[in-house]
Scaffold this motif. Structure first.
Motif, PDB file in Angstrom:
ATOM      1  N   ILE A  35       0.868  -1.172   0.000  1.00  0.00           N
ATOM      2  CA  ILE A  35       0.000   0.000   0.000  1.00  0.00           C
ATOM      3  C   ILE A  35       0.900   1.215   0.000  1.00  0.00           C
ATOM      4  CG2 ILE A  35      -1.742   1.281   1.236  1.00  0.00           C
ATOM      5  CD1 ILE A  35      -2.622  -1.293   2.494  1.00  0.00           C
ATOM      6  N   LEU A 101       5.456  -1.230   4.528  1.00  0.00           N
ATOM      7  CA  LEU A 101       4.278  -0.418   4.844  1.00  0.00           C
ATOM      8  C   LEU A 101       4.682   0.743   5.752  1.00  0.00           C
ATOM      9  CD1 LEU A 101       1.236  -0.380   4.357  1.00  0.00           C
ATOM     10  CD2 LEU A 101       0.951  -1.534   6.511  1.00  0.00           C
ATOM     11  N   PHE A 292     -14.894   5.357   5.229  1.00  0.00           N
ATOM     12  CA  PHE A 292     -14.376   4.264   6.052  1.00  0.00           C
ATOM     13  C   PHE A 292     -15.472   3.297   6.441  1.00  0.00           C
ATOM     14  CE2 PHE A 292     -11.170   7.518   6.563  1.00  0.00           C
ATOM     15  CZ  PHE A 292     -10.089   6.778   6.143  1.00  0.00           C
ATOM     16  N   LEU A 295     -15.762   1.186   3.556  1.00  0.00           N
ATOM     17  CA  LEU A 295     -14.598   0.302   3.539  1.00  0.00           C
ATOM     18  C   LEU A 295     -14.794  -0.882   4.468  1.00  0.00           C
ATOM     19  CD1 LEU A 295     -11.545  -0.087   2.801  1.00  0.00           C
ATOM     20  CD2 LEU A 295     -11.101   0.939   4.997  1.00  0.00           C
ATOM     21  N   ILE A 296     -15.192  -0.573   5.712  1.00  0.00           N
ATOM     22  CA  ILE A 296     -15.303  -1.655   6.692  1.00  0.00           C
ATOM     23  C   ILE A 296     -16.404  -2.615   6.281  1.00  0.00           C
ATOM     24  CG2 ILE A 296     -15.903  -2.133   9.101  1.00  0.00           C
ATOM     25  CD1 ILE A 296     -14.260   0.308   9.858  1.00  0.00           C
TER      26      ILE A 296
ATOM     27  N   PHE B  67      -1.013  -5.316  12.595  1.00  0.00           N
ATOM     28  CA  PHE B  67      -0.612  -3.931  12.412  1.00  0.00           C
ATOM     29  C   PHE B  67      -1.816  -3.039  12.662  1.00  0.00           C
ATOM     30  CE2 PHE B  67       1.171  -0.462   9.695  1.00  0.00           C
ATOM     31  CZ  PHE B  67       2.213  -0.196  10.543  1.00  0.00           C
ATOM     32  N   ILE B  69      -3.169   0.802  13.183  1.00  0.00           N
ATOM     33  CA  ILE B  69      -2.893   2.244  13.165  1.00  0.00           C
ATOM     34  C   ILE B  69      -4.094   2.957  13.735  1.00  0.00           C
ATOM     35  CG2 ILE B  69      -1.604   3.895  11.812  1.00  0.00           C
ATOM     36  CD1 ILE B  69      -1.810   2.235   9.446  1.00  0.00           C
ATOM     37  N   THR B 135     -12.874  -7.059  12.147  1.00  0.00           N
ATOM     38  CA  THR B 135     -11.722  -6.671  11.327  1.00  0.00           C
ATOM     39  C   THR B 135     -10.567  -7.645  11.440  1.00  0.00           C
ATOM     40  OG1 THR B 135     -10.893  -5.282  13.093  1.00  0.00           O
ATOM     41  CG2 THR B 135     -12.211  -4.218  11.403  1.00  0.00           C
ATOM     42  N   LEU B 138      -9.275  -9.958   8.828  1.00  0.00           N
ATOM     43  CA  LEU B 138      -8.444  -9.417   7.752  1.00  0.00           C
ATOM     44  C   LEU B 138      -6.988  -9.599   8.131  1.00  0.00           C
ATOM     45  CD1 LEU B 138     -10.395  -6.118   7.592  1.00  0.00           C
ATOM     46  CD2 LEU B 138     -10.675  -8.074   6.098  1.00  0.00           C
ATOM     47  N   ARG B 139      -6.141  -9.508   7.109  1.00  0.00           N
ATOM     48  CA  ARG B 139      -4.740  -9.679   7.456  1.00  0.00           C
ATOM     49  C   ARG B 139      -3.921  -8.493   6.983  1.00  0.00           C
ATOM     50  NH1 ARG B 139      -2.737 -13.934   6.773  1.00  0.00           N
ATOM     51  NH2 ARG B 139      -4.478 -15.231   7.306  1.00  0.00           N
ATOM     52  N   ASP B 141      -2.095  -5.635   5.676  1.00  0.00           N
ATOM     53  CA  ASP B 141      -2.403  -4.275   5.263  1.00  0.00           C
ATOM     54  C   ASP B 141      -3.869  -3.946   5.471  1.00  0.00           C
ATOM     55  OD1 ASP B 141      -0.029  -5.107   4.297  1.00  0.00           O
ATOM     56  OD2 ASP B 141      -0.622  -5.056   2.190  1.00  0.00           O
ATOM     57  N   TYR B 142      -4.746  -4.919   5.187  1.00  0.00           N
ATOM     58  CA  TYR B 142      -6.167  -4.636   5.298  1.00  0.00           C
ATOM     59  C   TYR B 142      -6.531  -4.299   6.731  1.00  0.00           C
ATOM     60  CZ  TYR B 142      -6.910  -6.407   0.621  1.00  0.00           C
ATOM     61  OH  TYR B 142      -6.877  -6.578  -0.722  1.00  0.00           O
ATOM     62  N   ALA B 144      -4.568  -3.007   8.930  1.00  0.00           N
ATOM     63  CA  ALA B 144      -4.048  -1.669   9.203  1.00  0.00           C
ATOM     64  C   ALA B 144      -5.047  -0.624   8.741  1.00  0.00           C
ATOM     65  CB  ALA B 144      -2.711  -1.474   8.506  1.00  0.00           C
ATOM     66  N   ILE B 145      -5.568  -0.808   7.531  1.00  0.00           N
ATOM     67  CA  ILE B 145      -6.482   0.189   6.991  1.00  0.00           C
ATOM     68  C   ILE B 145      -7.795   0.191   7.752  1.00  0.00           C
ATOM     69  CG2 ILE B 145      -7.780   0.823   4.950  1.00  0.00           C
ATOM     70  CD1 ILE B 145      -4.835   1.432   4.899  1.00  0.00           C
ATOM     71  N   ALA B 146      -8.265  -0.988   8.164  1.00  0.00           N
ATOM     72  CA  ALA B 146      -9.528  -1.039   8.899  1.00  0.00           C
ATOM     73  C   ALA B 146      -9.389  -0.326  10.238  1.00  0.00           C
ATOM     74  CB  ALA B 146      -9.960  -2.487   9.107  1.00  0.00           C
ATOM     75  N   LEU B 148      -7.233   2.015  10.910  1.00  0.00           N
ATOM     76  CA  LEU B 148      -7.122   3.431  10.572  1.00  0.00           C
ATOM     77  C   LEU B 148      -8.513   4.018  10.345  1.00  0.00           C
ATOM     78  CD1 LEU B 148      -4.598   4.764   7.941  1.00  0.00           C
ATOM     79  CD2 LEU B 148      -6.836   5.738   8.156  1.00  0.00           C
ATOM     80  N   GLY B 149      -9.329   3.269   9.610  1.00  0.00           N
ATOM     81  CA  GLY B 149     -10.680   3.729   9.335  1.00  0.00           C
ATOM     82  C   GLY B 149     -11.482   3.888  10.614  1.00  0.00           C
ATOM     83  N   PHE B 150     -11.341   2.919  11.516  1.00  0.00           N
ATOM     84  CA  PHE B 150     -12.047   3.025  12.796  1.00  0.00           C
ATOM     85  C   PHE B 150     -11.637   4.293  13.526  1.00  0.00           C
ATOM     86  CE2 PHE B 150     -11.187   2.372  17.330  1.00  0.00           C
ATOM     87  CZ  PHE B 150     -12.486   2.462  17.796  1.00  0.00           C
ATOM     88  N   GLU B 152     -10.417   7.066  12.328  1.00  0.00           N
ATOM     89  CA  GLU B 152     -10.911   8.280  11.683  1.00  0.00           C
ATOM     90  C   GLU B 152     -12.415   8.449  11.920  1.00  0.00           C
ATOM     91  OE1 GLU B 152      -9.006  10.742   9.707  1.00  0.00           O
ATOM     92  OE2 GLU B 152      -7.729   9.767  11.171  1.00  0.00           O
ATOM     93  N   TRP B 258      -5.013   9.547  12.879  1.00  0.00           N
ATOM     94  CA  TRP B 258      -4.106   8.425  12.624  1.00  0.00           C
ATOM     95  C   TRP B 258      -2.653   8.859  12.689  1.00  0.00           C
ATOM     96  CZ3 TRP B 258      -0.940   7.650   8.229  1.00  0.00           C
ATOM     97  CH2 TRP B 258      -1.088   8.591   7.217  1.00  0.00           C
TER      98      TRP B 258
END
Lengths: 315, 359
Positions: A35, A101, A292, A295-296, B67, B69, B135, B138-139, B141-142, B144-146, B148-150, B152, B258
């Protein structure tokens, strides 16, 4: 009705830009499984290059035209992307993915903070590269506003999308790219220079980010060093929604994100009364959270995205 | 005759550890403020509180190899919960006036403060649990992004919640987090983290990090273990957030963004992911950095060089990853075992030096 049609139009023009940015994410992820967090910040650099190019052009009496400025931005961003790949990602090619990353986050923070340091944290006005005419007939008869600049942005985005699709589908480089994204080892055995493909992918993706930055700047009329975060995150979400690594998926995801965000921002939902005042969820306050949420939800329902193929994990 | 273990041998190291840890807490709580010049105290306090949060993150990022974030958000949830209890419930219970008390004025208030910190931790752990269930399937990177999304989403929601102060956040939180409080909290966190790391759950986390499929085939319920790690880690971060809120006196939605989470990640990574000792050292160093930089007026060139914190951070992050092989040992801990081993090594080396006959 016209109101929602108007919002839909706005959403489509936003979605086109997001799709353009999402392609960069998806391509880099496809070949490198990384990413590229710095993608949004490359976009920011693209916008600033356009600002300075326009200033420079105006100074030397060169017409400040969109078709002249955008290639400059794209070229600069392509070079920047290749440089970043060379310095920050290439040494970590065989490292665990978490390491790259974290490096990507580091590059992103670096570009942002150097931007804030050298350019100031304030907003810079973005030059008007396109006329702000609107189509009068529609505006007068229906109160439906369509700006020429939006049309040009939309058209050039579509052009870039088609061009990219053609590159991926019909050129030798595109074939190599697809091969690397399927299996880097096998591609190497077949004589594909994997490193060169990755460099090319970064150049291509970053050029698209640069174009996206110019369009984003034109659409919102301003640029600041942190401007890349928001489109970057949205485009990333779009890429995941479409199935990361999947080029048409990223385009569809971008349009979904743009339209969903614009429509939600246009809503305000009354949820009842409390202590004598109306409680209203104002959609535009939550537009940043919406992406988001999508996304989730997508990750939960279809972890590999709308168009992604589920790949079972192997030992 | 029944086997009677020598109590000193069995419980001796327990006593020793208890004494040592109490001593450490006392040293942090009462020693440091006496010894250190006043102007270093505030930065150091921040560093020590960050150490608590980073230790929480270390369970997920370092030990379990997930991971996240989003830990600034968990810390923020703890901070808002504890801060809300202190500013909204505290005045009714203890008659704290408009100006909050400067310190804990009664044992009951101290108990209430502790309870509110724990409540913050529990609410954060609950959020960690709820976020973790969906979440954590998921593994990499995903995930991490989830997370991060939470984070935000939490930030945007708090931004829009007028009753919690909106974008201005929570203000007038009483500043109860004094050095003794920090000392006790940090030592307790250390005990918890160390005991987890050396017991079954901690070993499960490490197994997951090393090879998920192998761990699964050994009978570890991977998703459940991950969710547990997340809840635990979020809970510790939440307690740390409560401490932070009561140190700073205010807490804003921006503190949940984040970028703040990345700072915590940096502490864990800099400490050599997984190492408790390293995490604490890195957290204290990085936590003190901004405050100490304000005092660098004596050396303007140095101040100018590192004046932009985030530039330094980001370059550090990249360089650290590039020279990863020097950092990523991760296994080292400051422990009795290590002391014993290194003492033995030293002795051996000394004895070897005495004469070639021994070698």
């Amino acid at each position: 009705m016209i109101f929602w049609l108007q919002q839909l139009t706005n959403g489509l023009s936003l979605g086109a830009i997001i799709a353009l940015i999402a392609l960069g994410y998806t391509m880099v992820y496809g070949v490198l499984k990384l990413i590229n967090f710095a993608h949004g910040d490359i976009l920011m650099v693209g916008a600033f290059v356009a600002i300075y190019a326009a200033m420079w052009a105006a100074h030397y009496g060169i017409p400040v035209w969109f078709p002249l400025i955008m290639p400059v931005s794209m070229a600069f961003c392509a070079a920047l992307g290749v440089a970043i790949e060379f310095v920050a990602y290439r040494p970590l090619r065989n490292a665990p993915r978490l390491a790259s990353l974290i490096t990507a986050i580091g590059v992103s923070l670096f570009l942002e903070s150097v931007g804030q340091w050298k350019l100031g944290a304030g907003r810079h006005a973005f030059p008007a590269l396109l006329s702000d005419h609107r189509i009068e007939a529609l505006a007068e008869r229906y109160g439906f506003y369509v700006y020429v600049s939006d049309l040009v942005i939309f058209a050039s985005t579509l052009l870039l999308l088609v061009a990219l699709q053609a590159i991926v589908k019909f050129t030798r480089f595109g074939k190599a790219m697809r091969a690397v994204s399927q299996d880097p080892e096998a591609a190497r055995l077949m004589g594909v220079d994997v490193n060169r493909v990755i460099t090319g992918t970064f150049a291509l993706g970053s050029a698209l980010a640069g174009a996206g930055g110019v369009m984003w700047g034109m659409k919102f009329g301003a640029a600041d060093p942190l401007m890349g975060m928001d489109p970057g995150l949205k485009a990333f979400v779009a890429a995941v929604v479409g199935g990361i690594g999947n080029v048409p998926g990223a385009m569809v995801g971008g349009f979904i994100m743009g339209v969903a965000e614009t429509l939600v921002a246009a809503c305000s939902i009354p949820i009842g009364r409390m202590w004598g005042s109306d409680l209203v969820i104002v959609g535009s306050n939550y537009r940043q959270a919406l992406g988001f949420l999508i996304l989730i939800l997508v990750l939960l329902l279809r972890p590999s995205g709308l168009f992604g193929r589920h790949e079972p994990e192997k030992v | 005759m029944a086997y009677r273990p020598d109590p000193v041998r069995v419980y001796g190291h327990w006593l020793l550890a208890a004494a040592g840890l109490s001593l450490a807490a006392a040293a942090i709580g009462y020693g440091i403020p006496k010894v250190l010049p006043t102007f270093h105290l505030d930065p150091l306090a921040l560093g020590l509180i960050y150490a608590v949060i980073a230790l929480g993150l270390n369970i997920v990022n370092g030990q379990a190899g997930l991971f996240s974030i989003g830990h600034a958000a968990f810390a923020g949830i703890g901070a808002y919960t504890a801060g809300g209890l202190s500013t909204m419930v505290g005045p009714r219970l203890f008659g704290w006036g408009p100006g909050m008390p400067a310190q804990l004025d009664s044992p009951a208030a101290a108990v209430f403060f502790m309870a509110s910190l724990l409540a913050g931790g529990l609410v954060a752990a609950l959020f960690g649990y709820l976020v973790g269930i969906p979440t954590l399937r998921l593994r990499g990177d995903y995930l991490a992004i989830a997370t991060l999304g939470f984070g935000e989403i939490m930030r945007v929601v708090l931004d829009n919640t007028a009753s919690l102060g909106g974008p201005l956040g929570m203000h007038g939180i009483p500043r109860f987090t004094t050095y003794p409080v920090i000392g006790v909290a940090l030592v307790l966190t250390l005990i918890v983290c160390r005991n987890i790391a050396t017991s079954v759950p901690g070993r499960c986390f490490v197994a997951l990090r090393e090879d998920e499929i192998a761990a699964e085939s050994l009978g570890i319920a991977t998703t459940r273990v991950k969710v547990n790690a997340m809840a635990l880690s979020a809970g510790i971060a939440g307690i740390g957030g409560g401490l932070l809120a009561h140190r700073l006196g205010s807490y804003m939605p921006v503190d949940l963004s984040w970028v703040r989470s990345v700072e915590f990640v940096l502490m864990v990574v800099l400490g050599g992911s997984g190492s408790i000792t390293g995490t604490v050292i890195a957290a204290i160093t990085l936590g003190m950095l901004p405050g100490e930089m304000l005092q660098l007026t004596k050396w303007p060139w140095l101040q100018k060089l590192i004046g932009n914190k985030m530039v330094v951070y980001s370059v550090l992050l990249i360089v650290m990853m590039l020279v990863r092989s020097l950092w990523f040992k991760g296994g080292w801990e400051l422990s009795f075992q290590w002391m014993r081993d290194s003492a033995a090594r030293l002795r051996r080396r000394l004895s070897r030096r005495e004469g070639p006959a021994n070698g």
